[in-house]
Design a protein around this motif. Structure first.
Motif, PDB file in Angstrom:
ATOM      1  N   VAL A   1       0.874  -1.179   0.000  1.00 52.99           N
ATOM      2  CA  VAL A   1       0.000   0.000   0.000  1.00 52.99           C
ATOM      3  C   VAL A   1       0.904   1.220   0.000  1.00 52.99           C
ATOM      4  CG1 VAL A   1      -1.758   1.254   1.302  1.00 52.99           C
ATOM      5  CG2 VAL A   1      -1.804  -1.246   1.250  1.00 52.99           C
TER       6      VAL A   1
ATOM      7  N   LEU B   1      -1.678   5.800  -0.097  1.00 56.71           N
ATOM      8  CA  LEU B   1      -3.121   5.624  -0.312  1.00 56.71           C
ATOM      9  C   LEU B   1      -3.933   6.673   0.438  1.00 56.71           C
ATOM     10  CD1 LEU B   1      -5.093   3.542  -1.676  1.00 56.71           C
ATOM     11  CD2 LEU B   1      -5.372   2.586   0.611  1.00 56.71           C
TER      12      LEU B   1
ATOM     13  N   LYS C   1      -8.122   8.216   0.724  1.00 56.93           N
ATOM     14  CA  LYS C   1      -9.519   8.034   0.358  1.00 56.93           C
ATOM     15  C   LYS C   1     -10.360   9.087   1.068  1.00 56.93           C
ATOM     16  CE  LYS C   1     -13.302   6.317  -1.273  1.00 56.93           C
ATOM     17  NZ  LYS C   1     -13.632   6.560  -2.696  1.00 56.93           N
TER      18      LYS C   1
ATOM     19  N   VAL D   1      -8.792   8.065   4.840  1.00 59.03           N
ATOM     20  CA  VAL D   1      -7.430   7.536   4.830  1.00 59.03           C
ATOM     21  C   VAL D   1      -6.539   8.578   4.160  1.00 59.03           C
ATOM     22  CG1 VAL D   1      -5.939   5.735   3.899  1.00 59.03           C
ATOM     23  CG2 VAL D   1      -8.198   5.124   4.760  1.00 59.03           C
TER      24      VAL D   1
ATOM     25  N   VAL E   1      -1.531   6.746   3.244  1.00 56.59           N
ATOM     26  CA  VAL E   1      -1.150   5.550   4.007  1.00 56.59           C
ATOM     27  C   VAL E   1      -0.206   4.668   3.179  1.00 56.59           C
ATOM     28  CG1 VAL E   1      -2.095   3.316   4.742  1.00 56.59           C
ATOM     29  CG2 VAL E   1      -3.131   5.439   5.551  1.00 56.59           C
TER      30      VAL E   1
ATOM     31  N   LYS F   1      -9.213   1.583   9.019  1.00 56.80           N
ATOM     32  CA  LYS F   1      -8.843   0.184   8.742  1.00 56.80           C
ATOM     33  C   LYS F   1      -9.726  -0.428   7.652  1.00 56.80           C
ATOM     34  CE  LYS F   1      -9.581  -1.593  12.810  1.00 56.80           C
ATOM     35  NZ  LYS F   1     -10.194  -0.447  13.509  1.00 56.80           N
TER      36      LYS F   1
ATOM     37  N   THR G   1     -11.750   0.985   5.593  1.00 60.01           N
ATOM     38  CA  THR G   1     -11.641   1.718   4.324  1.00 60.01           C
ATOM     39  C   THR G   1     -10.416   1.250   3.554  1.00 60.01           C
ATOM     40  OG1 THR G   1     -12.709   3.663   5.272  1.00 60.01           O
ATOM     41  CG2 THR G   1     -11.399   4.001   3.280  1.00 60.01           C
ATOM     42  N   THR G   2      -9.292   1.122   4.241  1.00 56.02           N
ATOM     43  CA  THR G   2      -8.066   0.658   3.579  1.00 56.02           C
ATOM     44  C   THR G   2      -8.264  -0.728   2.974  1.00 56.02           C
ATOM     45  OG1 THR G   2      -6.757   1.938   5.154  1.00 56.02           O
ATOM     46  CG2 THR G   2      -5.605   0.212   3.932  1.00 56.02           C
TER      47      THR G   2
ATOM     48  N   PRO H   1      -9.786   4.446  -4.710  1.00 59.73           N
ATOM     49  CA  PRO H   1      -8.898   5.354  -3.988  1.00 59.73           C
ATOM     50  C   PRO H   1      -8.969   6.774  -4.559  1.00 59.73           C
ATOM     51  CG  PRO H   1      -7.623   4.010  -5.511  1.00 59.73           C
ATOM     52  CD  PRO H   1      -9.042   3.503  -5.568  1.00 59.73           C
TER      53      PRO H   1
ATOM     54  N   ALA I   1      -2.879   0.459  -3.975  1.00 62.81           N
ATOM     55  CA  ALA I   1      -2.892  -0.708  -3.079  1.00 62.81           C
ATOM     56  C   ALA I   1      -2.766  -1.923  -3.991  1.00 62.81           C
ATOM     57  CB  ALA I   1      -4.190  -0.748  -2.283  1.00 62.81           C
TER      58      ALA I   1
END
Lengths: 262, 236
Positions: B5, B8, B10, B18, B21, B41, B43-44, B54, B59
């Protein structure tokens, strides 16, 4: 839980084909109890209406006196609003319990996912419409005491009904994806002929006759009234346009929408 | 099989879920993904699996986006929050359509049902399942493709102690066989007993990433380290 271990790897069974995805979608439809309930309701309603239309034993009060059921297109087409629950559930049931996330994890290519679901739902709609519609259609046109229909018109009428069921079903299918529920499309598509047409038909006939159900009735040569009638071909074109718009928009939205909130 | 990742981000409207990240998850280890509620978490994980798009960054799974994987379920098995079967459908039917979608043999459906102890309840509608049974069905779905990577969001939710122990041992064994496990959980004691490494996220940003020993250094437990890193208090 048991302590059985995994079998140490699965054999590569080749490229995932569109038919694999369609099989998966067919399994979803087939294993949903609502599918079979809806088909049974459609069959019974169509057959009962066909019998009543053929025998003319019951008439409905109208403004100019009792009206034969055979002349009430909206009533004869009513079973379609049960039937469309099949494609509506095929699309809308993805959203209720979060199945869409499972589906898109299994089939992350959203175009292939949507295409497979669309093809499976359309195929089921056509195949299921045959047993759901045929008995009632035969009762209405073949078993009628007058025997008023030739074989050709019975067959063409039957094919037109199947086409109508497919197209209205596709409107519901696309609507369910856009609304992310099964309730809204079923409610709206039911309310249109029951409330909207009677209320607005006399005021805005030019608009009302373009609504999906009115266009469908025109296509089937059973318009609600002369003021709301379109030609058969025009009716088919209008309801096809509705189906294309709803399915096309649903496809576009499905490809771009996040699953958050699904 | 590695998860990478990188940068990242969002956003949902104006809300940043996010923010820039970056972390990697390596094979042969259980990597814990820790963070308070709303930290980013889930969302990732959704972005990693192509469920949400994204806003920026990437990712990747072995260098590819999830949606570009040839056999997604043979590469990655996932159990996600808010992802479940239609309640009226039977468990065996739920797993069957998933298997069909990825050309996974039908026999595998019964293998995973047996694996999670649901064979006897396989023909019941899922709406009759307890929370723990539903969770076991989700784990069975994740294991269908015998994947090289497992991504599990709160897998022990609703499980009884025996089930929790089974998941812990299973994941340890899975990673020990050279496969990759990314595990999200709120249960610090459970995470401490299962994970080799941890990624800690708070308010959409990574605040720690490394071995569990490194993260807990100077703290009596993973829990106190977690609260020190995220600024959350034990108790509201």
């Amino acid at each position: 839980m048991t302590a059985v271990e995994a079998d140490g790897g699965l054999r590569d069974t080749g490229e995932i084909r569109l038919t694999d995805l369609m099989h998966a979608e067919l399994t979803k439809i087939r294993t949903l109890p609502a599918t079979w309930i809806v088909l049974a309701v459609t069959l019974v309603a169509n057959t009962a209406l066909g019998f009543l239309a053929a025998t003319d034993v019951v008439r409905v009060a109208g403004q100019g006196g009792p009206v034969a059921i055979a002349q009430l297109g909206t009533l004869l087409l009513a079973p379609v609003y049960a039937f469309i629950a099949v494609p509506v559930f095929a699309a809308g049931s993805e959203y209720g319990g979060g199945q869409l996330r499972v589906s898109l994890t299994a089939v992350p290519n959203r175009h292939r996912f949507f295409l497979a679901k669309l093809l499976a739902s359309s195929g089921v709609a056509v195949l299921a419409a045959v047993p759901a519609v045929l008995p009632g259609h035969l009762v209405q046109h073949v078993a009628a005491p007058r025997g008023d229909s030739g074989v050709g018109s019975v067959i063409s009428g039957f094919l037109a009904l199947v086409m109508a069921y497919l197209l209205v079903g596709l409107v519901g299918f696309g609507f369910a994806v856009l609304a992310k529920t099964v309730v809204t499309p079923l409610a709206v598509l039911f309310i249109l002929p029951v409330l909207v047409s009677p209320m607005l038909g006399g005021i805005l006939p030019g608009v009302v006759r373009l609504l999906p159900h009115e266009a469908t009735l025109s296509f089937l040569a059973m318009p609600t009234s002369p003021a709301l009638a379109l030609g058969g071909a025009t009716g088919l074109a209008v309801v096809t346009a509705w189906a294309v718009v709803f399915v096309g928009t649903a496809w576009w939205v499905n490809a771009r929408r996040d699953t958050s909130g699904s | 099989m590695m998860i990478e990742v990188s940068g990242l981000s969002k956003r949902y409207g104006a809300k940043v879920a996010v923010d820039n990240v970056s972390f990697t998850v390596r094979p042969g280890r259980v990597t814990g993904f820790l963070g308070p509620n709303g930290a980013g978490k889930s969302t990732t994980l959704r972005v990693l699996l192509g469920l949400d798009h994204p806003t920026g960054g990437t990712a990747l799974i072995e260098g590819k986006r999830y949606r570009d994987l040839r056999h997604p379920l043979r590469k990655v098995g996932a159990l996600l929050e808010g992802a479940g079967p239609v309640p009226e459908r039977r468990a065996v039917d739920h797993l069957t359509w998933i298997a069909q979608s990825n050309r996974i043999p039908r026999r595998r459906v019964w293998e995973v049902l047996d694996l999670v102890g649901l064979s006897d309840a396989a023909r019941q509608p899922v709406k009759k399942y307890s929370l723990g049974m539903g969770q076991r069905l989700g784990i069975a779905a994740a294991l269908l493709g015998d994947p090289e990577i497992l991504v599990l969001d709160e897998p022990v939710n609703g499980l009884d102690p025996d089930g929790i122990r089974w998941v812990r041992n299973f994941l340890r064994g899975y990673a020990a066989s050279g496969r990759t496990v990314l595990l999200s959980s709120h249960l610090m004691a459970e995470m401490a007993g299962t994970a080799d490494e941890a990624v800690v996220i708070s308010r959409g940003r990574i605040v720690a990433h490394g071995s569990l020993d490194a993260i807990t250094a100077g703290h009596p437990s993973l829990e106190t380290a977690f609260f020190a890193l995220t600024g959350d208090r034990a108790g509201w």
